[in-house]
Design a protein around this motif. Structure first.
Motif, PDB file in Angstrom:
ATOM      1  N   GLY A  12       0.846  -1.203   0.000  1.00 24.59           N
ATOM      2  CA  GLY A  12       0.000   0.000   0.000  1.00 24.59           C
ATOM      3  C   GLY A  12       0.867   1.233   0.000  1.00 24.59           C
ATOM      4  O   GLY A  12       1.734   1.382   0.867  1.00 24.59           O
ATOM      5  N   SER A  43       2.431  -1.439  -4.605  1.00 30.95           N
ATOM      6  CA  SER A  43       1.080  -0.899  -4.765  1.00 30.95           C
ATOM      7  C   SER A  43       0.396  -1.651  -5.890  1.00 30.95           C
ATOM      8  O   SER A  43       1.035  -2.091  -6.853  1.00 30.95           O
ATOM      9  CB  SER A  43       1.127   0.590  -5.113  1.00 30.95           C
ATOM     10  OG  SER A  43      -0.163   1.016  -5.531  1.00 30.95           O
ATOM     11  N   ILE A  69      -1.424  -0.240  -7.843  1.00 29.26           N
ATOM     12  CA  ILE A  69      -1.583   0.766  -8.909  1.00 29.26           C
ATOM     13  C   ILE A  69      -0.203   1.115  -9.483  1.00 29.26           C
ATOM     14  O   ILE A  69       0.563   1.879  -8.871  1.00 29.26           O
ATOM     15  CB  ILE A  69      -2.273   2.028  -8.327  1.00 29.26           C
ATOM     16  CG1 ILE A  69      -3.581   1.628  -7.631  1.00 29.26           C
ATOM     17  CG2 ILE A  69      -2.501   3.084  -9.392  1.00 29.26           C
ATOM     18  CD1 ILE A  69      -4.173   2.681  -6.741  1.00 29.26           C
ATOM     19  N   VAL A 104      -0.980  -2.050   4.564  1.00 27.56           N
ATOM     20  CA  VAL A 104      -1.369  -0.649   4.826  1.00 27.56           C
ATOM     21  C   VAL A 104      -2.277  -0.119   3.728  1.00 27.56           C
ATOM     22  O   VAL A 104      -2.255   1.074   3.429  1.00 27.56           O
ATOM     23  CB  VAL A 104      -0.156   0.310   4.941  1.00 27.56           C
ATOM     24  CG1 VAL A 104      -0.472   1.425   5.910  1.00 27.56           C
ATOM     25  CG2 VAL A 104       1.107  -0.380   5.339  1.00 27.56           C
ATOM     26  N   SER A 148      -9.035  -0.340   4.489  1.00 26.59           N
ATOM     27  CA  SER A 148      -9.647  -1.594   4.948  1.00 26.59           C
ATOM     28  C   SER A 148     -10.461  -2.305   3.863  1.00 26.59           C
ATOM     29  O   SER A 148     -10.484  -3.530   3.818  1.00 26.59           O
ATOM     30  CB  SER A 148     -10.513  -1.329   6.179  1.00 26.59           C
ATOM     31  OG  SER A 148     -11.505  -0.387   5.874  1.00 26.59           O
ATOM     32  N   PHE A 159      -9.766  -2.788   0.917  1.00 27.39           N
ATOM     33  CA  PHE A 159      -8.900  -3.540  -0.015  1.00 27.39           C
ATOM     34  C   PHE A 159      -8.055  -4.592   0.707  1.00 27.39           C
ATOM     35  O   PHE A 159      -7.206  -5.233   0.094  1.00 27.39           O
ATOM     36  CB  PHE A 159      -7.970  -2.587  -0.772  1.00 27.39           C
ATOM     37  CG  PHE A 159      -8.680  -1.494  -1.515  1.00 27.39           C
ATOM     38  CD1 PHE A 159      -9.722  -1.796  -2.393  1.00 27.39           C
ATOM     39  CD2 PHE A 159      -8.337  -0.165  -1.330  1.00 27.39           C
ATOM     40  CE1 PHE A 159     -10.395  -0.785  -3.075  1.00 27.39           C
ATOM     41  CE2 PHE A 159      -9.000   0.849  -2.005  1.00 27.39           C
ATOM     42  CZ  PHE A 159     -10.030   0.545  -2.876  1.00 27.39           C
ATOM     43  N   LYS A 176      -7.282   0.273   9.527  1.00 27.85           N
ATOM     44  CA  LYS A 176      -8.259   0.368  10.616  1.00 27.85           C
ATOM     45  C   LYS A 176      -9.661   0.191  10.062  1.00 27.85           C
ATOM     46  O   LYS A 176     -10.138   1.050   9.308  1.00 27.85           O
ATOM     47  CB  LYS A 176      -8.128   1.728  11.301  1.00 27.85           C
ATOM     48  CG  LYS A 176      -6.787   1.893  12.024  1.00 27.85           C
ATOM     49  CD  LYS A 176      -6.587   3.285  12.582  1.00 27.85           C
ATOM     50  CE  LYS A 176      -5.270   3.369  13.349  1.00 27.85           C
ATOM     51  NZ  LYS A 176      -4.942   4.720  13.791  1.00 27.85           N
ATOM     52  N   THR A 210      -1.401   8.122  15.306  1.00 25.20           N
ATOM     53  CA  THR A 210      -0.236   8.244  14.419  1.00 25.20           C
ATOM     54  C   THR A 210      -0.601   8.847  13.076  1.00 25.20           C
ATOM     55  O   THR A 210      -0.739   8.123  12.086  1.00 25.20           O
ATOM     56  CB  THR A 210       0.326   6.833  14.143  1.00 25.20           C
ATOM     57  OG1 THR A 210      -0.751   6.034  13.599  1.00 25.20           O
ATOM     58  CG2 THR A 210       0.873   6.149  15.366  1.00 25.20           C
TER      59      THR A 210
HETATM   60  N1  LIG Z   1      -3.067   8.168   7.116  1.00 20.87           N
HETATM   61  C1  LIG Z   1      -2.822   7.953   8.389  1.00 20.87           C
HETATM   62  O1  LIG Z   1      -2.355   8.855   9.087  1.00 20.87           O
HETATM   63  C2  LIG Z   1      -3.097   6.624   9.011  1.00 20.87           C
HETATM   64  C3  LIG Z   1      -2.621   6.355  10.289  1.00 20.87           C
HETATM   65  C4  LIG Z   1      -2.894   5.115  10.879  1.00 20.87           C
HETATM   66  C5  LIG Z   1      -3.626   4.178  10.179  1.00 20.87           C
HETATM   67  N2  LIG Z   1      -4.082   4.468   8.926  1.00 20.87           N
HETATM   68  C6  LIG Z   1      -4.834   3.425   8.231  1.00 20.87           C
HETATM   69  O2  LIG Z   1      -4.037   2.944   7.159  1.00 20.87           O
HETATM   70  C7  LIG Z   1      -4.866   2.533   6.062  1.00 20.87           C
HETATM   71  C8  LIG Z   1      -4.387   3.225   4.808  1.00 20.87           C
HETATM   72  O3  LIG Z   1      -4.571   4.611   4.995  1.00 20.87           O
HETATM   73  P1  LIG Z   1      -3.876   5.702   4.092  1.00 20.87           P
HETATM   74  O4  LIG Z   1      -3.960   6.962   4.851  1.00 20.87           O
HETATM   75  O5  LIG Z   1      -2.551   5.269   3.621  1.00 20.87           O
HETATM   76  O6  LIG Z   1      -4.944   5.757   2.888  1.00 20.87           O
HETATM   77  P2  LIG Z   1      -4.767   6.410   1.467  1.00 20.87           P
HETATM   78  O7  LIG Z   1      -6.123   6.845   1.018  1.00 20.87           O
HETATM   79  O8  LIG Z   1      -3.680   7.407   1.460  1.00 20.87           O
HETATM   80  O9  LIG Z   1      -4.314   5.096   0.652  1.00 20.87           O
HETATM   81  C9  LIG Z   1      -4.721   4.847  -0.599  1.00 20.87           C
HETATM   82  C10 LIG Z   1      -3.830   3.733  -1.152  1.00 20.87           C
HETATM   83  O10 LIG Z   1      -4.502   2.495  -1.153  1.00 20.87           O
HETATM   84  C11 LIG Z   1      -3.971   1.699  -2.183  1.00 20.87           C
HETATM   85  N3  LIG Z   1      -5.064   1.187  -3.018  1.00 20.87           N
HETATM   86  C12 LIG Z   1      -5.995   1.885  -3.694  1.00 20.87           C
HETATM   87  N4  LIG Z   1      -6.801   1.060  -4.379  1.00 20.87           N
HETATM   88  C13 LIG Z   1      -6.376  -0.198  -4.118  1.00 20.87           C
HETATM   89  C14 LIG Z   1      -6.811  -1.493  -4.504  1.00 20.87           C
HETATM   90  N5  LIG Z   1      -7.852  -1.667  -5.315  1.00 20.87           N
HETATM   91  N6  LIG Z   1      -6.149  -2.568  -4.026  1.00 20.87           N
HETATM   92  C15 LIG Z   1      -5.096  -2.430  -3.196  1.00 20.87           C
HETATM   93  N7  LIG Z   1      -4.625  -1.221  -2.806  1.00 20.87           N
HETATM   94  C16 LIG Z   1      -5.273  -0.120  -3.259  1.00 20.87           C
HETATM   95  C17 LIG Z   1      -3.085   2.577  -3.033  1.00 20.87           C
HETATM   96  O11 LIG Z   1      -1.733   2.288  -2.734  1.00 20.87           O
HETATM   97  C18 LIG Z   1      -3.465   3.973  -2.590  1.00 20.87           C
HETATM   98  O12 LIG Z   1      -2.404   4.893  -2.636  1.00 20.87           O
HETATM   99  C19 LIG Z   1      -6.295   2.917   6.464  1.00 20.87           C
HETATM  100  O13 LIG Z   1      -6.948   1.778   6.969  1.00 20.87           O
HETATM  101  C20 LIG Z   1      -6.128   3.932   7.581  1.00 20.87           C
HETATM  102  O14 LIG Z   1      -7.179   3.924   8.501  1.00 20.87           O
HETATM  103  C21 LIG Z   1      -3.832   5.656   8.316  1.00 20.87           C
END
Ligand SMILES: NC(=O)c1ccc[n+]([C@@H]2O[C@H](COP(=O)([O-])OP(=O)(O)OC[C@H]3O[C@@H](n4cnc5c(N)ncnc54)[C@H](O)[C@@H]3O)[C@@H](O)[C@H]2O)c1
Length: 336
Positions: free
Chosen positions: A7, A30, A32, A76, A79, A81, A104, A140
C-alpha cells in the motif's frame, strides 16, 4: 530485516520511510503501477508535504518481487482492499513470516477485524498456519510520522514475543512502541474511533464548541469500551494509546479526514460531496455499517454511532440528532 510494505497511500509511505530509516530492506508495493512510477520519479508523496523518501526504498507493482524473501509484510491499504490484497499475497506466505496489519476497519457482514480478514483469506488459499499475525495501531497521523515528529503506537499480537519483535522493528527515537496481547481490542478501537471523529467533525461544522467535543470524546470512548467488553476485549486496551490516545488525536487533529468529513457534513455537504472534496479514504464511513451490525449482534447501544448513521444515511439534521442525544433517557448510564 527484509520488509514488504503493501500500500502506497500516506500511511504506507510514511511507514516505509520509517522502516528504511531503521535500516531495514524495504520494498513498497502498490496495486496501482502509475502510483509506483510517480513515487520512483518524485521521491515524495503528494499528500505528505515536506517529507522526502529515503533513497533505500525499492518500489514495485509486482507482488512476487515485493514478497520475495520477505520476513515481515505490512498491510497498509485501506480496509476495503485488505481482503483482495490478502488474496494476492497468500501464495507468497512462507513459514515464519510476520504479517502486520496497519489498516483500521471492520468488515461489514463478516464482522471480522482486519487481521481476521487476512487470516480468513490465507486459510481459503490453504495457508492455515506457519506465519504470525499482529496489528499496529495508535495516534499516528502519517503527515507527522513522515516528518519524524515524536509518535507512539501499539504493536498487538496474541503471542507477546511476536509483539516485542514487531516493536523492535518499528521503534526509534521518533516512534515509541508499546505492546498488547489484546488484538481484538486494539483493532476495534482503531475502527470505531473514526466514527466518533465524524461526530466531532459534525459538531465543529455546526459551530458547537469545545465542551461538545470533550463530551463526544468521553462518551464516545465509553460506547467503544462498552462494545469491546461485550466482545471479550480487555478494559485496559481502551484506556491506552490505541484506545483513548487514538480517539483524542482523531477528534482534534487537522490531519483527520474523518473529522474533516464530519465538518463538511455539518456544513451541509452530503457524504459523497464531502468524500469527493477530501479525495482520500474516510474509514469511519466504511466502519459505520459494521458498527451498527456489531451493536445488534452484541446488544450494545451505540448512541453516537447511531446518531452519525442517522445524519449520513437517514438525512436527519445534525441539530435534531444532537437534541435527541442530549435528552436521551437512560438512567443507568447517567451514573458516570
Ligand atoms: N493516514 C494515516 O495517518 C493513518 C494512520 C494510521 C492508520 N491508517 C490506516 O491505514 C490505512 C491506509 O490509509 P492511508 O492513509 O494510507 O490511505 P490512502 O487513502 O492514502 O491510501 C490509498 C492507497 O490504497 C492503495 N489502493 C488503492 N486502491 C487499491 C486497490 N484496489 N487494491 C489495493 N490497494 C489499493 C493505493 O496504494 C493507494 O495509494 C487505512 O486503513 C487507515 O485507517 C492511516
Amino acid at each position: 530485516m527484509k520488509i514488504c510494505v503493501l500500500g502506497a497511500g500516506t500511511w504506507g509511505v510514511a511507514l516505509a520511510s520509517l522502516l528504511a530509516k531503521n535500516n531495514h530492506e524495504v520494498v513498497l508495493w502498490s496495486a496501482i503501477p502509475e502510483e509506483i512510477e510517480e513515487l520512483k520519479e518524485s521521491g515524495a508523496h503528494k499528500n505528505l508535504p515536506g517529507a522526502i523518501l529515503p533513497v533505500g526504498i525499492s518500489y514495485t507493482a509486482d507482488i512476487s518481487v515485493a514478497m520475495a524473501d520477505a520476513e515481515l509484510c505490512l498491510f497498509v491499504v485501506p480496509s476495503q482492499f485488505i481482503r483482495s490484497t490478502a488474496r494476492v499475497v497468500s501464495p507468497h506466505v512462507r513459514d515464519g513470516l510476520i504479517v502486520v496489519n496497519a489498516a483500521k476497519g471492520i468488515e461489514s457482514g463478516s464482522l471480522l477485524t482486519m487481521t481476521e480478514v487476512i487470516r480468513d483469506e490465507f486459510e481459503k488459499c490453504g495457508r492455515v498456519s506457519g506465519y504470525h499475525i499482529a496489528a499496529l495501531s495508535g495516534p499516528t497521523h502519517a503527515e507527522e510520522v513522515a516528518l519524524g515528529l515524536p509518535t507512539s503506537i501499539v504493536a498487538a499480537c496474541e503471542d507477546e514475543r511476536v509483539a516485542l519483535t514487531v516493536a523492535e522493528v518499528f521503534k526509534n527515537s521518533c516512534m515509541r512502541v508499546y505492546i498488547n496481547t489484546d488484538v481484538l481490542g486494539v483493532e476495534l478501537c482503531g475502527a470505531m474511533k473514526n466514527i466518533i471523529a465524524i461526530a466531532a467533525g459534525i459538531c465543529r461544522g455546526i459551530e458547537f464548541g469545545d465542551n461538545a467535543k470533550a463530551m463526544l470524546i468521553t462518551r464516545g470512548m465509553r460506547e467503544i469500551t462498552r462494545l469491546g467488553l461485550a466482545m471479550g476485549c480487555e478494559r485496559e486496551t481502551f484506556n491506552g494509546l490505541a484506545g483513548i490516545g487514538d480517539l483524542i488525536v482523531t477528534c482534534t487533529s487537522v490531519h483527520s479526514r474523518n473529522n474533516r468529513c464530519g465538518e463538511l457534513i455539518g456544513k451541509g455537504y452530503t457524504y459523497d460531496e464531502a468524500a469527493r472534496e477530501i479525495g482520500m479514504v474516510v474509514e469511519g464511513y466504511h466502519a459505520l455499517k459494521a458498527a451498527m451490525e456489531l451493536s445488534e449482534k452484541y446488544s450494545v447501544e451505540l448512541p453516537i454511532t447511531f446518531g452519525v448513521d442517522r445524519v449520513i444515511h437517514g438525512g436527519v439534521s445534525p441539530y435534531v440528532v444532537i437534541r435527541e442525544l442530549m435528552l436521551r433517557d437512560v438512567k443507568d448510564e447517567l451514573k458516570i
